[in-house]
Design a protein around this motif. Structure first.
Motif, mmCIF file in Angstrom:
data_model
loop_
_atom_site.group_PDB
_atom_site.id
_atom_site.type_symbol
_atom_site.label_atom_id
_atom_site.label_comp_id
_atom_site.label_asym_id
_atom_site.label_seq_id
_atom_site.Cartn_x
_atom_site.Cartn_y
_atom_site.Cartn_z
ATOM 1 N N ARG A 157 -0.602 2.377 -30.300
ATOM 2 C CA ARG A 157 -0.056 1.364 -31.206
ATOM 3 C C ARG A 157 0.912 0.485 -30.429
ATOM 4 N NH1 ARG A 157 3.314 1.916 -36.878
ATOM 5 N NH2 ARG A 157 2.370 0.038 -37.749
ATOM 6 N N VAL A 210 7.982 5.604 -24.988
ATOM 7 C CA VAL A 210 9.375 5.444 -24.571
ATOM 8 C C VAL A 210 10.241 5.138 -25.794
ATOM 9 C CG1 VAL A 210 9.086 4.744 -22.171
ATOM 10 C CG2 VAL A 210 8.780 3.075 -23.952
ATOM 11 N N THR A 211 11.518 5.318 -25.633
ATOM 12 C CA THR A 211 12.441 5.037 -26.736
ATOM 13 C C THR A 211 12.331 3.563 -27.130
ATOM 14 O OG1 THR A 211 13.913 6.741 -25.907
ATOM 15 C CG2 THR A 211 14.873 5.147 -27.429
ATOM 16 N N GLY A 212 12.264 3.372 -28.431
ATOM 17 C CA GLY A 212 12.192 1.996 -28.928
ATOM 18 C C GLY A 212 10.775 1.467 -29.021
ATOM 19 N N SER A 213 9.814 2.329 -28.721
ATOM 20 C CA SER A 213 8.425 1.846 -28.744
ATOM 21 C C SER A 213 7.826 1.955 -30.147
ATOM 22 C CB SER A 213 7.578 2.639 -27.752
ATOM 23 O OG SER A 213 7.599 4.009 -28.082
ATOM 24 N N GLY A 214 8.556 2.564 -31.059
ATOM 25 C CA GLY A 214 8.082 2.607 -32.442
ATOM 26 C C GLY A 214 7.576 3.956 -32.886
ATOM 27 N N LYS A 215 8.003 5.028 -32.245
ATOM 28 C CA LYS A 215 7.557 6.374 -32.638
ATOM 29 C C LYS A 215 8.068 6.712 -34.030
ATOM 30 C CE LYS A 215 9.472 8.457 -29.113
ATOM 31 N NZ LYS A 215 10.036 7.281 -28.417
ATOM 32 N N THR A 216 9.358 6.540 -34.190
ATOM 33 C CA THR A 216 9.954 6.880 -35.474
ATOM 34 C C THR A 216 9.446 5.934 -36.562
ATOM 35 O OG1 THR A 216 11.885 7.620 -34.234
ATOM 36 C CG2 THR A 216 12.148 7.375 -36.616
ATOM 37 N N TYR A 217 9.290 4.710 -36.166
ATOM 38 C CA TYR A 217 8.766 3.729 -37.112
ATOM 39 C C TYR A 217 7.382 4.152 -37.585
ATOM 40 C CZ TYR A 217 6.958 -0.683 -38.916
ATOM 41 O OH TYR A 217 6.403 -1.639 -39.714
ATOM 42 N N ARG A 239 3.744 -2.201 -30.562
ATOM 43 C CA ARG A 239 4.710 -2.790 -31.511
ATOM 44 C C ARG A 239 4.935 -4.255 -31.127
ATOM 45 N NH1 ARG A 239 10.982 -1.988 -30.737
ATOM 46 N NH2 ARG A 239 10.759 -4.200 -31.276
ATOM 47 N N PRO A 240 5.405 -5.037 -32.082
ATOM 48 C CA PRO A 240 5.647 -6.450 -31.734
ATOM 49 C C PRO A 240 6.809 -6.546 -30.754
ATOM 50 C CG PRO A 240 5.715 -6.079 -34.120
ATOM 51 C CD PRO A 240 5.736 -4.748 -33.479
HETATM 52 P P1 ADP Z 1 11.408 5.034 -31.143
HETATM 53 O O1 ADP Z 1 11.421 6.015 -32.268
HETATM 54 O O2 ADP Z 1 10.187 5.098 -30.372
HETATM 55 O O3 ADP Z 1 12.585 5.114 -30.293
HETATM 56 P P2 ADP Z 1 11.688 3.180 -33.275
HETATM 57 O O4 ADP Z 1 10.633 3.634 -34.182
HETATM 58 O O5 ADP Z 1 13.059 3.629 -33.604
HETATM 59 O O6 ADP Z 1 11.385 3.583 -31.790
HETATM 60 O O7 ADP Z 1 11.576 1.617 -33.193
HETATM 61 C C1 ADP Z 1 12.549 0.820 -32.652
HETATM 62 C C2 ADP Z 1 12.634 -0.458 -33.469
HETATM 63 O O8 ADP Z 1 11.424 -1.157 -33.417
HETATM 64 C C3 ADP Z 1 12.895 -0.182 -34.941
HETATM 65 O O9 ADP Z 1 13.858 -1.087 -35.388
HETATM 66 C C4 ADP Z 1 11.598 -0.490 -35.604
HETATM 67 O O10 ADP Z 1 11.789 -1.059 -36.879
HETATM 68 C C5 ADP Z 1 10.946 -1.465 -34.690
HETATM 69 N N1 ADP Z 1 9.537 -1.305 -34.671
HETATM 70 C C6 ADP Z 1 8.893 -0.350 -33.998
HETATM 71 N N2 ADP Z 1 7.552 -0.486 -34.159
HETATM 72 C C7 ADP Z 1 7.388 -1.533 -35.000
HETATM 73 C C8 ADP Z 1 6.225 -2.154 -35.574
HETATM 74 N N3 ADP Z 1 5.000 -1.720 -35.317
HETATM 75 N N4 ADP Z 1 6.431 -3.202 -36.378
HETATM 76 C C9 ADP Z 1 7.633 -3.651 -36.636
HETATM 77 N N5 ADP Z 1 8.735 -3.105 -36.118
HETATM 78 C C10 ADP Z 1 8.656 -2.053 -35.328
#
Ligand code: ADP
Ligand code: MG
Length: 953
Positions: free
Chosen positions: A29, A111-118, A31-32
């Motif tokens: 996936r 990696v951190t910030g790549s959208g895992k938690t999202y 992310r933008p």
């Molecule tokens: P991780 O858990 O990998 O460290 P996060 O899920 O916390 O990353 O995502 C970091 C930021 O990016 C969050 O603010 C999240 O809302 C945003 N983000 C991540 N993936 C997407 C997505 N597919 N669409 C919109 N925003 C996203």
């Protein structure tokens, strides 16, 4: 000896090779790009492939050696992919599996910030996979959930089952213990509610739910940080004054070799909201702990486990079957892994660095495990997979060792800063795709009739409907029966007490009542007995049913096996058919080729036959021609011979007649003269015979010479006569002075003395003719003579050796040329028809005058004459004969040749086949040519001779 309720895993499968396996599904996936980021390093080039571009800065640093790389996945989700779409593709099948008693593991990696938690949790309005999975699960099992505490987790990763009553009691106990009643209204509004996450229209529901089962959901939530496991749902009071570090948990292996977090809180939840609330509570706790303990949340792994327990209803469809064996437990683990970036990037120090190292270590272990697994699977090796090296891998060991479905979502942030880390993530993802996990087997079929719950519900509904109709409890309907029963009891005696001393009424009443009691007891016993009987019958019926079900089940499985076999055979048949088709095609081609070759062969054979026939025809034609020619030759020869003979004879006769007439005239004249001169005293002389040529030793053979009855020859014409062909060659200078003997007489005379045979062709010396011939007395047949093979003319003296003796010509010696005057001079007569033969032996005659036609001039100058005569021998070879003769001066002043010798030069091929066509053909030509020349020569020769004779006469 009941087992505990099934643990989340089935017993470890015996590792057999025919276990069906699925590769780990790896999704990507993207992310933008964040608002602050400008450069995008990831490009989605197809629904399953992405391409990484090295950022400009990096390219410059590394001299542009970074190339664009492509990575493929099960599926790639671009920046516009919504949470719902992702759920449909990735998580929904896992929830279906969960309901079908199959285990699943879904983790996000990146990696951190790549959208895992999202991706996993989501944000308000954009719920992630976790809330959506919970929602789908509860939507599906909602009406079939068991009462709380009917399913009860034991502390060994199993689930016990207890009766409704026990469950009720426990519920009451728990409720009384709960100090603060938990109601939604009491919840702080700050908390995120499930309703915020997804909209009702996005709800999903499974259609494959077994309605004859009862379900219960248990959730647990743990965090793994620094290789320690913490229970996020633990109900410990948090002391804000003296915060205690949370107690870490350990991993244990249950009796089925599945790993579990020992003592981990498992909360039974009955709705999505409740489940999400529990999750959120854990999440909150995690946040607080991280803040309190100064931890970096991106460095921890969170594991949210949804455990689904299900047990079949009893035969009535009313209660859950109280059989722990029948409890099936499946679980879905939703894992939000720590950021996969390396430690250096976080610029951590001290204990943070060490902790980070540990976290990094756990992901390292995950990578190593995957690598070894893949190697084992691909190369058939049996290396030990180091699951135990980290808690994360140890916890999920059974997913890879045993069975289950594993999916991974690789989250990518396309920004340039993450490029290098992203490359590592991609490599891991690609490698993970090659790992295979055993496919979970289908859940067993219960041996109870399907649709029990439904029937029971329908029954209950019907019952309550009827009750409503009658307006009373269920027993009311049976009041008439009750009355009847009561009436059948002994009637009560009058029990009115009028006298306190009445001691009869009460005892009678007691007696009757006791009687009634006894009857009632009997009836109860009877009813119980009947009920038991019915129960027993029902049980029997039930067991029969179940055994039938078992049988059906067995048959079903057999049928399945057979179907599998059939399927295999079908594919085999298809394969064989394909093969046979290709073989047929090949055979076809080969047959066509064979036909072509055979046609070729036939046409060639026909051609050959035609040519052979032509050859045969030619051969027979040639033979016929040869024969015809031979016939023609023989005929012509005979004709000519006869003609010659006839003419010669005629001429001879004529000449003789003339001669005799002349003689007679002469005689008469003489007589007249004598009469006139001497008175006719002289008897008439016989006509004087012409003088014959004499030789030195001529007198030695007078008899021979006198043998000729006719006139003496002036010169010898030796005609060589041959059976087949011969040169009749005579040469004579015109002679008018003396009469000639007839040629025919000469020939006949010659032939009488030397019968002609084929032997005359061969070398003359040593032949019988030569030997039989009596040589002249005093003339020794020396070797030279023999070699020369001279044949003497019958009426001439034997010629002497050319060198030693002078031949005696049939003329007066005065006409003879002196030998000493200049040696022998030869006329070499070589007819123009002669062929030049390439032989070694060639007649070389010195001082010869070479002529091609008989030449009078040349003859007058020479003593010797040789004719080169060529003819075809019987074997087809050309034979050259040197016919030699002596030249005499005739009385008339001309020249005559006496043939004395024949030398034969013949060539033979040692291996020449007799019927060689190619040799025969030129032979035939030669034969014809020779024949023509011979016949012409003969003709002209004879004509010439006749003319001469005529002239002389
Ligand atoms: P991780 O858990 O990998 O460290 P996060 O899920 O916390 O990353 O995502 C970091 C930021 O990016 C969050 O603010 C999240 O809302 C945003 N983000 C991540 N993936 C997407 C997505 N597919 N669409 C919109 N925003 C996203
Ligand atoms: Mg995160």
């Amino acid at each position: 000896c009941y087992r505990k309720g099934k643990t989340p895993r089935r017993p470890a499968l015996k590792k057999t090779n025919n276990v069906e396996k699925d590769p780990v599904g790896v999704y990507c996936r993207i992310r933008p790009l964040g608002a602050e980021d400008e450069e995008c390093c990831v490009e989605m080039i197809s629904s399953s492939t992405i391409q990484l571009h090295a950022p400009d800065g990096l390219k410059a640093n590394r001299n542009g050696e970074y190339k664009e790389t492509q990575y493929s996945f099960t599926k790639v989700f671009g920046i516009n992919t919504g949470q719902m779409e992702l759920f449909e593709d990735v998580a929904r099948p896992l929830v279906e599996d969960l309901i079908q008693c199959k285990n699943g593991l879904l983790f996000t990696y990146g990696v951190t910030g790549s959208g895992k938690t999202y991706t996993m949790t989501g944000s308000p309005g954009e719920g992630g996979l976790l809330p959506r999975s919970l929602d789908m699960l509860f939507n599906s099992i909602g009406p079939f959930q068991a009462k709380r505490f009917v399913f009860k987790p034991d502390d060994k990763n199993g689930i016990d089952i207890q009766s409704q009553v026990d469950a009720l009691l426990e519920r009451q106990k728990r409720d009384s213990q709960q100090s603060v009643p938990k109601t939604p209204s009491s919840r702080q509004k700050a908390d995120l509610e499930f309703a915020d996450m997804i909209t009702p229209e996005e709800s999903r529901k499974s259609k494959n739910i077994d309605e004859d089962c009862s379900y219960s959901v248990f959730v647990s939530y743990v965090e793994i940080y620094n290789n320690y496991i913490y229970d996020l749902l633990e109900d410990a009071q948090f002391d804000s004054v003296r915060p205690k570090p949370p107690q870490s948990r350990i991993l244990r292996e249950d009796q089925n070799h599945n790993m579990y977090v020992a003592g981990c809180t498992e909360v039974e939840v009955k709705s999505t909201e409740e489940a999400f609330e529990v999750f959120w509570k854990g999440q909150k706790k995690r946040r607080i702990a991280n803040t309190q303990l100064n931890r970096e949340s991106s460095r921890s792994h969170s594991v949210f486990t949804v455990k689904l327990a299900q047990a079949p209803l009893d035969a009535d469809g009313d209660y859950i079957l109280q059989d722990k064996n029948q409890v099936n437990v499946s679980q879905l683990c939703l894992v939000d892994l720590a950021g996969s970036e390396r430690t250096s990037r976080t610029r951590a120090e001290g204990s943070r660095l060490r902790e980070a190292g540990n976290i990094n270590q756990s992901l390292m272990t995950l990578r190593t495990c995957m690598e070894i697994l893949r190697e084992n699977q691909m190369c058939g090796t049996n290396k030990m997979v180091p699951y135990r090296d980290s808690k994360v891998t140890h916890l999920f060991k059974n997913y890879f060792d045993g069975e289950g479905k594993v999916k991974m979502i690789v989250c990518v942030n396309p920004k340039a800063d993450d490029y290098e880390e992203t490359v590592l993530v991609m490599r891991f993802a690609e490698m993970t795709q090659e790992v295979e996990v055993a496919r979970p087997v289908d859940r067993p079929i219960y041996h109870l009739a399907a649709g029990r719950r439904h029937r029971n519900q329908a029954f209950k509904d019907e019952l309550s409907r009827r009750l409503e109709e009658r307006g009373g409890p269920v027993n009311g309907g049976d009041s008439a029966l009750m009355n009847q029963l009561i009436e059948s009891l002994p009637a009560l005696p009058p029990c009115e007490l009028v006298d306190p001393t009445d001691d009869q009424t009460l005892p009678r009443l007691i007696e009757v009542l006791e009687q009634r009691h006894r009857i009632r007891q009997m009836m109860t016993e009877q009813v119980t007995h009947t009920a038991n009987k019915v129960k027993f019958m029902l049980q029997q019926f039930d067991s029969q049913m179940s055994s039938k079900d078992t049988f059906v089940h067995d048959q079903q499985s057999k049928l399945n096996e057979k179907e599998k076999v059939i399927l295999n055979q079908k594919t085999e048949i298809e394969r064989l058919e394909k093969k046979s088709k290709t073989l047929e095609y090949k055979i076809d081609i080969l047959q066509k080729t064979t036909e072509m070759y055979e046609q070729d062969k036939r046409s060639l054979q026909q051609e050959l036959e035609g040519q052979e026939q032509m050859l045969q025809k030619e051969l027979s034609e040639r033979r016929r021609m040869e024969q015809r020619m031979q016939g023609v030759v023989t005929d012509t020869k005979l004709k000519w011979e006869k003609e010659c003979e006839r003419r010669v004879n005629a001429k001879q006769l004529e000449m003789q007649n003339k001669l005799w007439v002349k003689d007679e005239k002469l005689k008469q004249l003489k007589a007249i003269v004598t009469e006139n001169s001497s008175g006719g005293s002289f008897p008439p002389e016989p006509p004087k015979k012409p003088e014959r040529p004499s030789r030195e030793r001529d007198h030695t053979m007078p008899q021979k010479r006198s043998a000729s009855p006719t006139a003496l020859p002036v010169s010898d014409f030796i005609l060589k006569n041959h059976h087949n062909h011969s040169d009749h060659y005579c040469t004579s200078t015109p002679s008018t002075s003396s009469p000639y003997p007839s040629v025919a007489s000469c020939i006949s005379e010659w032939e009488q003395k030397f019968p002609i045979d084929s032997g005359s062709q061969s070398r003359l010396h040593g032949t019988p003719q030569n030997q039989n011939r009596t040589p002249a007395p005093g003339y020794s047949t020396n070797s030279v003579d023999r070699r020369r093979g001279q044949r003497w003319a019958p009426d001439t003296e034997a010629p002497t050796n050319d060198l030693d003796r002078n031949t005696v010509p049939p003329v007066r010696p005065t006409h003879r040329r002196s030998r000493s005057a200049g040696g022998e001079k030869w006329v070499d007569h070589k007819p123009a028809s002669n062929l030049e033969l390439d032989t070694v032996m060639q007649p070389i005659i010195p001082n010869a005058i070479k002529v091609s036609t008989p030449n009078e001039k040349a003859l007058s100058k020479c003593h010797k004459y040789v004719l080169r005569h060529q003819e075809l021998a019987s074997d087809g070879e050309i034979e050259t004969k040197l016919i030699k003769g002596d030249v005499f001066k005739t009385r008339g002043g001309g020249q005559a040749v006496q043939f004395t010798d024949i030398e034969t030069l013949k060539q033979e091929c040692p291996t020449a086949p007799r019927y060689n066509i190619s040799l025969k053909y030129p032979g035939l030509i030669m034969l014809l040519r020779v024949f023509c020349s011979v016949s012409l020569q003969m003709y002209f020769g004879v004509l010439f001779m006749i003319n001469k004779i005529e002239d002389s006469i």
